[in-house]
Design a protein around this motif. Structure first.
Motif, PDB file in Angstrom:
ATOM      1  N   CYS A   1     103.545 -13.172  55.688  1.00 13.81           N
ATOM      2  CA  CYS A   1     102.519 -13.917  56.411  1.00 13.81           C
ATOM      3  C   CYS A   1     103.150 -15.112  57.106  1.00 13.81           C
ATOM      4  O   CYS A   1     104.207 -15.595  56.703  1.00 13.81           O
ATOM      5  CB  CYS A   1     101.392 -14.360  55.486  1.00 13.81           C
ATOM      6  N   VAL A   2     102.461 -15.558  58.147  1.00 19.26           N
ATOM      7  CA  VAL A   2     102.902 -16.719  58.914  1.00 19.26           C
ATOM      8  C   VAL A   2     101.682 -17.581  59.180  1.00 19.26           C
ATOM      9  O   VAL A   2     100.656 -17.083  59.649  1.00 19.26           O
ATOM     10  CB  VAL A   2     103.545 -16.304  60.263  1.00 19.26           C
TER      11      VAL A   2
ATOM     12  N   GLY B   1      98.815 -23.494  62.635  1.00 21.34           N
ATOM     13  CA  GLY B   1      97.624 -24.333  62.628  1.00 21.34           C
ATOM     14  C   GLY B   1      96.796 -24.015  61.398  1.00 21.34           C
ATOM     15  O   GLY B   1      97.314 -23.993  60.284  1.00 21.34           O
ATOM     16  N   ASN B   2      95.520 -23.713  61.602  1.00 23.78           N
ATOM     17  CA  ASN B   2      94.666 -23.379  60.455  1.00 23.78           C
ATOM     18  C   ASN B   2      94.454 -21.867  60.333  1.00 23.78           C
ATOM     19  O   ASN B   2      93.500 -21.424  59.711  1.00 23.78           O
ATOM     20  CB  ASN B   2      93.323 -24.110  60.547  1.00 23.78           C
ATOM     21  N   LEU B   3      95.361 -21.082  60.933  1.00 22.71           N
ATOM     22  CA  LEU B   3      95.287 -19.620  60.836  1.00 22.71           C
ATOM     23  C   LEU B   3      96.447 -19.086  60.012  1.00 22.71           C
ATOM     24  O   LEU B   3      97.572 -19.595  60.081  1.00 22.71           O
ATOM     25  CB  LEU B   3      95.306 -18.977  62.220  1.00 22.71           C
ATOM     26  N   LEU B   4      96.161 -18.035  59.255  1.00 22.63           N
ATOM     27  CA  LEU B   4      97.189 -17.328  58.495  1.00 22.63           C
ATOM     28  C   LEU B   4      97.183 -15.883  58.969  1.00 22.63           C
ATOM     29  O   LEU B   4      96.163 -15.198  58.892  1.00 22.63           O
ATOM     30  CB  LEU B   4      96.883 -17.406  56.991  1.00 22.63           C
ATOM     31  N   PHE B   5      98.319 -15.446  59.507  1.00 28.64           N
ATOM     32  CA  PHE B   5      98.488 -14.086  60.018  1.00 28.64           C
ATOM     33  C   PHE B   5      99.230 -13.288  58.963  1.00 28.64           C
ATOM     34  O   PHE B   5     100.373 -13.615  58.635  1.00 28.64           O
ATOM     35  CB  PHE B   5      99.292 -14.100  61.326  1.00 28.64           C
ATOM     36  N   LEU B   6      98.578 -12.252  58.426  1.00 33.19           N
ATOM     37  CA  LEU B   6      99.178 -11.446  57.373  1.00 33.19           C
ATOM     38  C   LEU B   6      99.693 -10.135  57.941  1.00 33.19           C
ATOM     39  O   LEU B   6      98.970  -9.432  58.660  1.00 33.19           O
ATOM     40  CB  LEU B   6      98.153 -11.177  56.268  1.00 33.19           C
TER      41      LEU B   6
ATOM     42  N   VAL C   1      98.945 -11.315  48.883  1.00 29.98           N
ATOM     43  CA  VAL C   1      99.870 -12.106  49.709  1.00 29.98           C
ATOM     44  C   VAL C   1      99.227 -13.448  50.064  1.00 29.98           C
ATOM     45  O   VAL C   1      99.859 -14.506  49.982  1.00 29.98           O
ATOM     46  CB  VAL C   1     100.278 -11.330  50.981  1.00 29.98           C
ATOM     47  N   ALA C   2      97.945 -13.417  50.454  1.00 30.70           N
ATOM     48  CA  ALA C   2      97.240 -14.651  50.810  1.00 30.70           C
ATOM     49  C   ALA C   2      97.180 -15.605  49.618  1.00 30.70           C
ATOM     50  O   ALA C   2      97.435 -16.807  49.766  1.00 30.70           O
ATOM     51  CB  ALA C   2      95.837 -14.329  51.308  1.00 30.70           C
ATOM     52  N   LYS C   3      96.860 -15.094  48.445  1.00 33.63           N
ATOM     53  CA  LYS C   3      96.789 -15.946  47.249  1.00 33.63           C
ATOM     54  C   LYS C   3      98.156 -16.544  46.939  1.00 33.63           C
ATOM     55  O   LYS C   3      98.267 -17.731  46.619  1.00 33.63           O
ATOM     56  CB  LYS C   3      96.258 -15.164  46.053  1.00 33.63           C
ATOM     57  N   HIS C   4      99.200 -15.742  47.063  1.00 34.47           N
ATOM     58  CA  HIS C   4     100.552 -16.240  46.815  1.00 34.47           C
ATOM     59  C   HIS C   4     100.894 -17.376  47.781  1.00 34.47           C
ATOM     60  O   HIS C   4     101.484 -18.386  47.393  1.00 34.47           O
ATOM     61  CB  HIS C   4     101.560 -15.093  46.949  1.00 34.47           C
ATOM     62  N   GLU C   5     100.505 -17.227  49.022  1.00 38.13           N
ATOM     63  CA  GLU C   5     100.790 -18.238  50.048  1.00 38.13           C
ATOM     64  C   GLU C   5      99.918 -19.485  49.871  1.00 38.13           C
ATOM     65  O   GLU C   5     100.393 -20.608  50.017  1.00 38.13           O
ATOM     66  CB  GLU C   5     100.568 -17.640  51.436  1.00 38.13           C
TER      67      GLU C   5
ATOM     68  N   GLU D   1      97.082   1.507  56.832  1.00 38.90           N
ATOM     69  CA  GLU D   1      97.732   0.198  56.821  1.00 38.90           C
ATOM     70  C   GLU D   1      96.753  -0.788  57.437  1.00 38.90           C
ATOM     71  O   GLU D   1      96.049  -0.461  58.399  1.00 38.90           O
ATOM     72  CB  GLU D   1      99.035   0.223  57.614  1.00 38.90           C
ATOM     73  N   VAL D   2      96.689  -1.990  56.863  1.00 38.47           N
ATOM     74  CA  VAL D   2      95.751  -3.013  57.332  1.00 38.47           C
ATOM     75  C   VAL D   2      96.487  -4.326  57.499  1.00 38.47           C
ATOM     76  O   VAL D   2      97.322  -4.684  56.657  1.00 38.47           O
ATOM     77  CB  VAL D   2      94.569  -3.183  56.346  1.00 38.47           C
ATOM     78  N   GLU D   3      96.165  -5.060  58.577  1.00 31.03           N
ATOM     79  CA  GLU D   3      96.643  -6.432  58.729  1.00 31.03           C
ATOM     80  C   GLU D   3      95.427  -7.339  58.888  1.00 31.03           C
ATOM     81  O   GLU D   3      94.321  -6.867  59.167  1.00 31.03           O
ATOM     82  CB  GLU D   3      97.616  -6.580  59.888  1.00 31.03           C
ATOM     83  N   MET D   4      95.635  -8.660  58.712  1.00 31.85           N
ATOM     84  CA  MET D   4      94.488  -9.569  58.671  1.00 31.85           C
ATOM     85  C   MET D   4      94.860 -10.949  59.211  1.00 31.85           C
ATOM     86  O   MET D   4      96.001 -11.394  59.064  1.00 31.85           O
ATOM     87  CB  MET D   4      94.000  -9.683  57.215  1.00 31.85           C
ATOM     88  N   ILE D   5      93.866 -11.621  59.794  1.00 31.26           N
ATOM     89  CA  ILE D   5      93.981 -13.009  60.213  1.00 31.26           C
ATOM     90  C   ILE D   5      92.903 -13.796  59.478  1.00 31.26           C
ATOM     91  O   ILE D   5      91.714 -13.430  59.510  1.00 31.26           O
ATOM     92  CB  ILE D   5      93.794 -13.167  61.736  1.00 31.26           C
ATOM     93  N   LEU D   6      93.312 -14.882  58.820  1.00 30.42           N
ATOM     94  CA  LEU D   6      92.403 -15.740  58.079  1.00 30.42           C
ATOM     95  C   LEU D   6      92.390 -17.139  58.684  1.00 30.42           C
ATOM     96  O   LEU D   6      93.430 -17.634  59.117  1.00 30.42           O
ATOM     97  CB  LEU D   6      92.853 -15.878  56.617  1.00 30.42           C
ATOM     98  N   GLU D   7      91.229 -17.776  58.673  1.00 27.35           N
ATOM     99  CA  GLU D   7      91.152 -19.215  58.936  1.00 27.35           C
ATOM    100  C   GLU D   7      91.163 -19.881  57.559  1.00 27.35           C
ATOM    101  O   GLU D   7      90.450 -19.450  56.645  1.00 27.35           O
ATOM    102  CB  GLU D   7      89.865 -19.566  59.666  1.00 27.35           C
ATOM    103  N   ILE D   8      91.989 -20.904  57.412  1.00 28.49           N
ATOM    104  CA  ILE D   8      92.154 -21.524  56.095  1.00 28.49           C
ATOM    105  C   ILE D   8      91.801 -23.003  56.142  1.00 28.49           C
ATOM    106  O   ILE D   8      91.893 -23.650  57.176  1.00 28.49           O
ATOM    107  CB  ILE D   8      93.576 -21.315  55.541  1.00 28.49           C
ATOM    108  N   GLU D   9      91.396 -23.514  54.973  1.00 16.94           N
ATOM    109  CA  GLU D   9      91.190 -24.953  54.780  1.00 16.94           C
ATOM    110  C   GLU D   9      92.555 -25.582  54.579  1.00 16.94           C
ATOM    111  O   GLU D   9      93.363 -25.067  53.812  1.00 16.94           O
ATOM    112  CB  GLU D   9      90.326 -25.213  53.532  1.00 16.94           C
TER     113      GLU D   9
END
Length: 153
Positions: free
Chosen positions: A32-33, A36-41, A76-80, A144-152
């Motif tokens: 993941c990368v 800003g306030n986005l996380l690209f998985l 992956v998101a939780k780890h990050e 296969e799935v990829e995801m974009i999250l907005e994070i606090e």
């Protein structure tokens, strides 16, 4: 009914689901990368389901494969992030479905990932989505799935 203070991790546990250990990238990239306030998985497959939808894999198995891909992404998101309560919004997911040329039910397969996100995050889990059929996926993964999250922050 969900209690307002229940964390996503507690909801997963109540659903009888565990996050796996984050999978290591299979090539020269990172899982993941943040920008800003986005996380690209990066895309996640699953070892449990291999083959083509409409040929080797049923729609029901494809649904479960997409769900497992999402659990891998959430790991992956939780780890990050340290904790999934930092997810402000699921912005977008992109699902690749290893499809027989005649298979056209990719959206139903991808509901496995989408349903899990809405179950886990409620309205914050509703997202934009693309579901596309592919001639082949790495390691003959069914999905296969990829995801974009907005994070606090």
């Amino acid at each position: 009914m969900k209690h307002q203070t229940e964390t996503p991790e507690q909801r997963l546990q109540a659903m009888g689901l565990d996050l796996p250990e984050p999978r290591q990238p299979a090539g020269n990239y990172v899982g993941c990368v943040g920008s800003g306030n986005l996380l690209f998985l990066a895309g996640q497959g699953t070892n449990e389901y291999r083959g083509k939808l409409g040929q080797d894999v049923t729609i029901e198995e494809g649904y479960l494969a997409a769900r497992q891909c999402m659990l891998n992404l959430l790991a992956v998101a939780k780890h990050e992030l340290g904790e999934l309560t930092r997810v402000k919004r699921v912005v977008k997911i992109l699902g690749f479905v290893n499809s027989d040329p005649a298979f056209t039910d990719q959206p139903t397969v991808m509901n496995g990932a989408s349903d899990l996100l809405v179950e886990l995050f409620g309205e914050k889990g509703r997202h934009g989505r693309s579901a596309v059929g592919m001639a082949q996926l790495p390691l003959n993964n069914a999905v296969e799935v990829e995801m974009i999250l907005e994070i606090e922050n």
